[in-house]
Write a protein that holds these residues in place. Structure first.
Motif, mmCIF file in Angstrom:
data_model
loop_
_atom_site.group_PDB
_atom_site.id
_atom_site.type_symbol
_atom_site.label_atom_id
_atom_site.label_comp_id
_atom_site.label_asym_id
_atom_site.label_seq_id
_atom_site.Cartn_x
_atom_site.Cartn_y
_atom_site.Cartn_z
ATOM 1 N N LEU A 119 6.097 -3.950 -57.000
ATOM 2 C CA LEU A 119 6.334 -2.606 -57.560
ATOM 3 C C LEU A 119 6.795 -1.638 -56.477
ATOM 4 N N MET A 120 6.236 -1.828 -55.274
ATOM 5 C CA MET A 120 6.639 -0.972 -54.162
ATOM 6 C C MET A 120 8.080 -1.281 -53.745
ATOM 7 N N LEU A 121 8.404 -2.579 -53.719
ATOM 8 C CA LEU A 121 9.672 -2.995 -53.115
ATOM 9 C C LEU A 121 10.821 -3.046 -54.103
ATOM 10 N N TRP A 122 10.500 -3.033 -55.389
ATOM 11 C CA TRP A 122 11.572 -3.078 -56.367
ATOM 12 C C TRP A 122 12.538 -1.946 -56.127
ATOM 13 N N ARG A 123 13.793 -2.173 -56.502
ATOM 14 C CA ARG A 123 14.819 -1.165 -56.218
ATOM 15 C C ARG A 123 14.444 0.187 -56.791
ATOM 16 N N SER A 124 13.742 0.149 -57.940
ATOM 17 C CA SER A 124 13.319 1.411 -58.549
ATOM 18 C C SER A 124 12.038 1.938 -57.910
ATOM 19 N N GLY A 125 11.410 1.119 -57.045
ATOM 20 C CA GLY A 125 10.136 1.504 -56.447
ATOM 21 C C GLY A 125 10.318 2.411 -55.243
ATOM 22 N N PRO A 126 9.175 2.910 -54.711
ATOM 23 C CA PRO A 126 9.238 3.878 -53.601
ATOM 24 C C PRO A 126 9.897 3.323 -52.337
ATOM 25 N N LEU A 127 9.812 1.998 -52.142
ATOM 26 C CA LEU A 127 10.382 1.424 -50.919
ATOM 27 C C LEU A 127 11.647 0.619 -51.224
ATOM 28 N N GLY A 128 12.223 0.876 -52.411
ATOM 29 C CA GLY A 128 13.380 0.104 -52.848
ATOM 30 C C GLY A 128 14.550 0.174 -51.879
ATOM 31 N N GLU A 129 14.674 1.316 -51.185
ATOM 32 C CA GLU A 129 15.782 1.522 -50.258
ATOM 33 C C GLU A 129 15.846 0.439 -49.180
ATOM 34 N N LEU A 130 14.676 -0.139 -48.877
ATOM 35 C CA LEU A 130 14.607 -1.069 -47.746
ATOM 36 C C LEU A 130 15.175 -2.441 -48.084
ATOM 37 N N ASN A 131 15.445 -2.675 -49.392
ATOM 38 C CA ASN A 131 16.001 -3.962 -49.807
ATOM 39 C C ASN A 131 15.156 -5.147 -49.344
ATOM 40 N N LEU A 132 13.867 -5.066 -49.622
ATOM 41 C CA LEU A 132 12.974 -6.126 -49.131
ATOM 42 C C LEU A 132 12.519 -7.072 -50.232
ATOM 43 N N ILE A 133 12.768 -6.689 -51.497
ATOM 44 C CA ILE A 133 12.301 -7.560 -52.570
ATOM 45 C C ILE A 133 13.105 -8.861 -52.548
ATOM 46 N N TYR A 134 12.411 -9.974 -52.819
ATOM 47 C CA TYR A 134 13.018 -11.315 -52.785
ATOM 48 C C TYR A 134 13.610 -11.635 -51.427
ATOM 49 N N THR A 135 12.940 -11.175 -50.382
ATOM 50 C CA THR A 135 13.348 -11.574 -49.035
ATOM 51 C C THR A 135 12.130 -12.131 -48.318
ATOM 52 N N VAL A 136 12.400 -12.856 -47.248
ATOM 53 C CA VAL A 136 11.318 -13.407 -46.445
ATOM 54 C C VAL A 136 10.453 -12.292 -45.869
ATOM 55 N N ARG A 137 11.099 -11.193 -45.488
ATOM 56 C CA ARG A 137 10.326 -10.086 -44.921
ATOM 57 C C ARG A 137 9.387 -9.468 -45.959
ATOM 58 N N GLY A 138 9.890 -9.388 -47.203
ATOM 59 C CA GLY A 138 9.031 -8.902 -48.287
ATOM 60 C C GLY A 138 7.817 -9.794 -48.467
ATOM 61 N N MET A 139 8.033 -11.111 -48.375
ATOM 62 C CA MET A 139 6.926 -12.057 -48.519
ATOM 63 C C MET A 139 5.924 -11.879 -47.385
ATOM 64 N N VAL A 140 6.450 -11.639 -46.180
ATOM 65 C CA VAL A 140 5.552 -11.422 -45.044
ATOM 66 C C VAL A 140 4.664 -10.210 -45.321
ATOM 67 N N ILE A 141 5.265 -9.140 -45.869
ATOM 68 C CA ILE A 141 4.480 -7.939 -46.170
ATOM 69 C C ILE A 141 3.355 -8.276 -47.147
ATOM 70 N N ALA A 142 3.705 -9.007 -48.210
ATOM 71 C CA ALA A 142 2.686 -9.358 -49.209
ATOM 72 C C ALA A 142 1.574 -10.192 -48.581
ATOM 73 N N GLN A 143 1.966 -11.157 -47.751
ATOM 74 C CA GLN A 143 0.950 -12.030 -47.154
ATOM 75 C C GLN A 143 0.116 -11.301 -46.104
ATOM 76 N N VAL A 144 0.715 -10.319 -45.458
ATOM 77 C CA VAL A 144 -0.075 -9.490 -44.533
ATOM 78 C C VAL A 144 -1.178 -8.784 -45.323
ATOM 79 N N LEU A 145 -0.811 -8.247 -46.476
ATOM 80 C CA LEU A 145 -1.805 -7.556 -47.304
ATOM 81 C C LEU A 145 -2.890 -8.523 -47.776
ATOM 82 N N LEU A 146 -2.507 -9.772 -47.992
ATOM 83 C CA LEU A 146 -3.486 -10.768 -48.442
ATOM 84 C C LEU A 146 -4.419 -11.183 -47.317
ATOM 85 N N ALA A 147 -3.843 -11.375 -46.147
ATOM 86 C CA ALA A 147 -4.618 -11.963 -45.048
ATOM 87 C C ALA A 147 -5.446 -10.922 -44.296
ATOM 88 N N THR A 148 -4.985 -9.674 -44.298
ATOM 89 C CA THR A 148 -5.671 -8.660 -43.491
ATOM 90 C C THR A 148 -7.141 -8.460 -43.883
#
Lengths: 348, 218, 273
Positions: B66-95
């Motif tokens: 929801l954050m990374l979707w193009r319509s979301g607050p961080l959509g500008e970063l173009n991170l959805i469906y990217t490896v970097r986006g996955m890293v962000i999600a897993q950071v949130l999981l592992a932290t």
């Protein structure tokens, strides 16, 4: 030059209960002060305040005139604090000693030299390469002290450093410690609950009971003239008896004469504190405090005689140390008791 | 078509390793602070961390998406469906996991250790570093647990990564895809590799724990 | 898979029983069905034919080939009934008098979706193959399901038609269902080929239809009864049976359980192509 300490109007509370209240206490430069008191008297609490690890809720602890709460890192590094449990780190003995020196920015060779010298001084240089946590309790405590000494503190605080050692090891330990401290100008404050060690090694003694300073004086004075019954107990007086001082200075227990006399106290209620070897037993009918022998057992260089003093309406247990050359009384025997003036104190 | 197993494995390892390193860089200081700090708000943060551990991975994935979707607050970063986006999600999981284990590890150290280190002349930073050195094996275990959690989860990887072949497909999403297509053989190969990895990580963990046990205070 | 095999076994048993009880009068009632691989591979015929055989006592022999070859089989008289999707050839087939009847049975309807802005300008394409060519040439991203589904097969067929090898940075496969693939395409501003039903059913899509309606996006299936000297009654029966409302409904429901979306749109009631 050892550091000077001043404690002023200090109060510490834990969970709403006051655990320490010290109105005034001075420690002179290079003095060896002992803090003596029963368990829970607030000794460790006081030591932690002196070490600047903790801060008082109220009042000030000053090291050379600087309150501990304003002490900078460099000034804190002049204080060595040896905890009761040797909190060594999970590495070798040598590295345990070198680490605080590294924090102080000393070069490598100097660190090593200082660490080895300190280990040498506490007779544990042979343990240098051993994992610190695998040492015995006594070895760990020596390393613990060596670590503080290696930093050459101006103020060394020791919290029951010989706790957990058997009596013989304690004696050797204190001798080694004294030797290690001999050639340096360091102020030390040691906490203990054992009067004999404090008496032997202290310049001055503080008796702490229930979080309050009851008496500060030389070992000689405190031992001879404990300020009150609590101090007398801490100082190892074996017998405490409720007494009364007559207008002419005679001390009576249950209206019986005791052989004791005081000019300082004035008439009124008093307490007789007597070491076991102050209790002299004479045959019945020779005057003094009537008592019955409960049991006799051998002691170290004396006999231990347990007695029941017959006071009006109660029996008060007493312990006497008798010379082995004197005839031993038999259990059940009725005897009379006198107190040796030099080994007893009359307190209010 | 589906990537060769080693490529997917390499991507999985890279994503989860990066994520667990970042999570460790956040979780270890945070856990240490939570274990040592004596200030108000600590209990609340601890509760948040413990809740974080219990949040299902798909919920974390949904939140990140929801954050990374193009319509979301961080959509500008173009991170959805990217490896970097996955890293962000897993950071949130592992932290939260790493934070919590770190907290427990630091609390297992002698409680007087920080005060003791200060009294030995350590400054604040030297105290923290020494605490980490003393707890190094449990902290390593924390980071490894974070890695294991990250590499074995599928919910967030699917939602945030999208299982795009050659780009964001990882071991777990490959398994799901192959099961969906009835390709149980391929799914089993991925499953086997993941199992071997889990075995390796756990083997390392337990050997670390045994060593730390032997090194414990007597 | 297993349930379908079981169904077939039960159906076969039913056929045996039927032939055993009814004597020889209808023993010869069998017919050859020539159909496209897509209907066979989708499992639709496996689903429908046993019931047809039970209903009518007919025995169908199915030959799964391409549409063109199916028509050829009919022309040669080697097939009695055809189920094919090749409208132009079918019309020619009828014009040449090879068929008795040609009835619309069903179709699938695909659309090309993409970003609102349509960067590859596929809106003006003549057909889907050209639309895909435009996408490939513009380098705009394209999301493929990459899961060997029918839609994936259709997409690959269109690429082949377009003469484009779908590979490179712009082309990616999700390995997931249509809905997920559409979501991903939307977020990545990518084009995608989808059946219309799933596109309509997927909420919150950041994508719109970029190209639709061309013939190569539709697969219209017609049932053609071949004109033969000795017509097989079962051929006519199958053509009629497929248009029955219940059967049409089943065609519309087929695949929903397995793929979450219908594979075919029934056409009999609409009566138009």
């Amino acid at each position: 030059m050892g550091a000077e300490l001043t404690v002023r109007d200090v109060r510490v509370a834990r969970g709403g209960r006051q655990v320490l209240a010290v109105d005034h206490l001075d420690v002179k430069a290079s003095e060896h002060l002992f803090v003596l008191g029963p368990n829970g008297a607030g000794k460790t609490t006081l030591l932690r305040l002196l070490s600047a690890v903790d801060r008082p809720d109220r009042g000030d602890v000053e090291v050379d005139g600087v309150p501990t709460r304003r002490l900078g890192l460099e000034e804190r590094r002049r204080i060595g604090y040896v905890t009761q449990r040797p909190a060594l780190l999970g590495t070798t003995v040598l590295r345990n000693l070198e680490l605080p020196l590294r924090w102080r920015g000393l070069p490598r060779e100097r660190r090593r030299a200082l660490a080895l010298a300190a280990l040498e001084r506490l007779q544990v240089a042979h343990l240098a390469q051993r994992p610190a946590l695998r040492l015995s309790g006594g070895e760990q405590q020596r390393v613990n002290i060596a670590r503080s000494l290696a930093c050459d503190p101006d103020l060394l605080l020791l919290d029951e450093p010989a706790a957990g050692l058997d009596p013989e090891a304690r004696a050797i330990f204190f001798t080694d410690l004294e030797r290690a401290l001999a050639d340096r100008a360091v102020t030390t404050v040691q906490v203990t609950h054992r009067p004999e060690e404090a008496l032997r090694h202290a310049d001055r003694l503080v008796v702490l009971v229930d979080g309050a300073v009851r008496q500060v004086d030389t070992p000689e004075m405190i031992s001879r003239m404990p300020a009150d019954a609590a101090v007398a107990t801490v100082m190892g007086y074996d017998n405490l008896l409720t007494a009364r001082v007559t207008p002419d200075g005679a001390v009576l227990v249950g209206e019986w004469p005791t052989g004791l006399h005081t000019d300082d106290l004035g008439p009124g209620p008093a307490v007789v504190a007597a070491f076991a070897n102050a209790v002299r037993i004479v045959p019945s009918g020779r005057g003094g405090l009537p008592a019955v022998v409960r049991g006799v057992s051998p002691g170290r260089g004396h006999r231990v005689v347990l007695l029941d003093a017959r006071l009006p309406g109660e029996r008060v247990p007493l312990v006497s140390h008798l010379g082995v050359d004197a005839p031993a009384p038999a259990p059940g025997e009725a005897v009379c008791i006198w107190f040796d003036d030099a080994l007893s104190a009359v307190l209010r | 078509m589906v990537d060769p197993v080693y490529e997917v494995l390499a991507r999985s390892a890279l994503v989860s390793l990066t994520a667990s390193l970042v999570a460790a860089a956040i979780g270890i200081p945070l856990g240490t602070w939570l274990a040592l700090a004596r200030i108000p708000g600590r209990g609340f943060v601890t509760a948040v961390v413990n809740t974080g551990m219990a949040v299902p991975t798909v919920v974390v994935g949904l939140f990140v998406a929801l954050m990374l979707w193009r319509s979301g607050p961080l959509g500008e970063l173009n991170l959805i469906y990217t490896v970097r986006g996955m890293v962000i999600a897993q950071v949130l999981l592992a932290t939260p996991l790493i934070t919590s284990i770190t907290m427990a590890a630091v609390q297992l150290l002698p409680p007087e250790l920080p005060g003791h280190l200060r009294s030995l002349g350590a400054n604040r930073w030297q105290v923290v570093v020494r605490i980490w050195v003393e707890a190094k094996l449990p902290l390593l275990a924390a980071a490894m647990a974070g890695f294991g959690h990250a590499i074995s989860e599928v919910g967030a990887a699917t939602i945030v990564g999208g299982n795009i072949h050659g780009q964001t497909q990882v071991m777990t999403t490959a398994i799901v895809e192959n099961v969906g297509r009835g390709e149980f053989g391929a799914a089993l190969v991925y499953g086997g590799v993941l199992l071997a990895l889990a075995f390796l990580v756990n083997g390392l963990l337990s050997s670390v724990q045994q060593r730390s046990g032997a090194w414990a205070r007597n | 898979m297993r349930s379908r095999a079981l169904l077939a076994a039960v159906a076969a048993a039913g056929v045996l029983m039927a032939s055993g009880c009814s004597g020889g009068s209808e023993a010869a009632s069998e017919a050859i069905l020539a159909t496209t691989t897509s209907t066979q591979d989708s499992g639709l015929l496996d689903e429908l034919l046993p019931d047809f055989e039970e209903d009518t006592g007919c025995t169908m022999k199915t030959v799964a080939v391409g549409s063109g070859e199916a028509l050829e089989l009919g022309e040669r008289g080697d097939a009695d009934v055809l189920l094919v999707h090749s409208p132009d050839a079918e019309e020619e087939f009828m014009a040449d008098g090879h068929g008795v009847s040609r009835e619309p049975v069903m179709h699938n309807d695909f659309v090309v979706v993409g970003p609102e802005a349509d960067p590859a300008e596929v809106g003006g394409a003549a057909d889907a193959a050209q639309a895909l060519t435009l996408i490939a040439e513009s380098g705009a991203p394209f999301a493929s399901r990459g899961d060997d589904s029918g839609t994936h097969a259709k997409e690959l067929a269109l690429w082949e038609e377009a003469g484009v090898e779908p590979s490179g940075d712009w082309y990616f496969e999700t390995g997931q269902g249509m809905g997920e693939t559409l979501t991903i395409a939307g977020q990545k501003s990518a084009y995608a080929l989808t059946d219309r039903g799933t596109f309509l059913a997927t909420a919150n899509l950041e994508a719109s239809i970029a190209f639709e309606g061309s013939d190569d996006l539709q697969n219209y299936y017609h049932a053609i009864v071949v004109d033969r000297e000795e017509p097989a009654p079962c051929a006519e029966d199958l053509s009629t049976w497929l248009l029955e409302p219940e059967v049409q409904e089943r065609i519309g429901d087929f695949g929903v359980e397995e793929y979450g979306e219908p594979l075919f749109v029934p056409d009999a009631e609409s009566g138009e192509e």
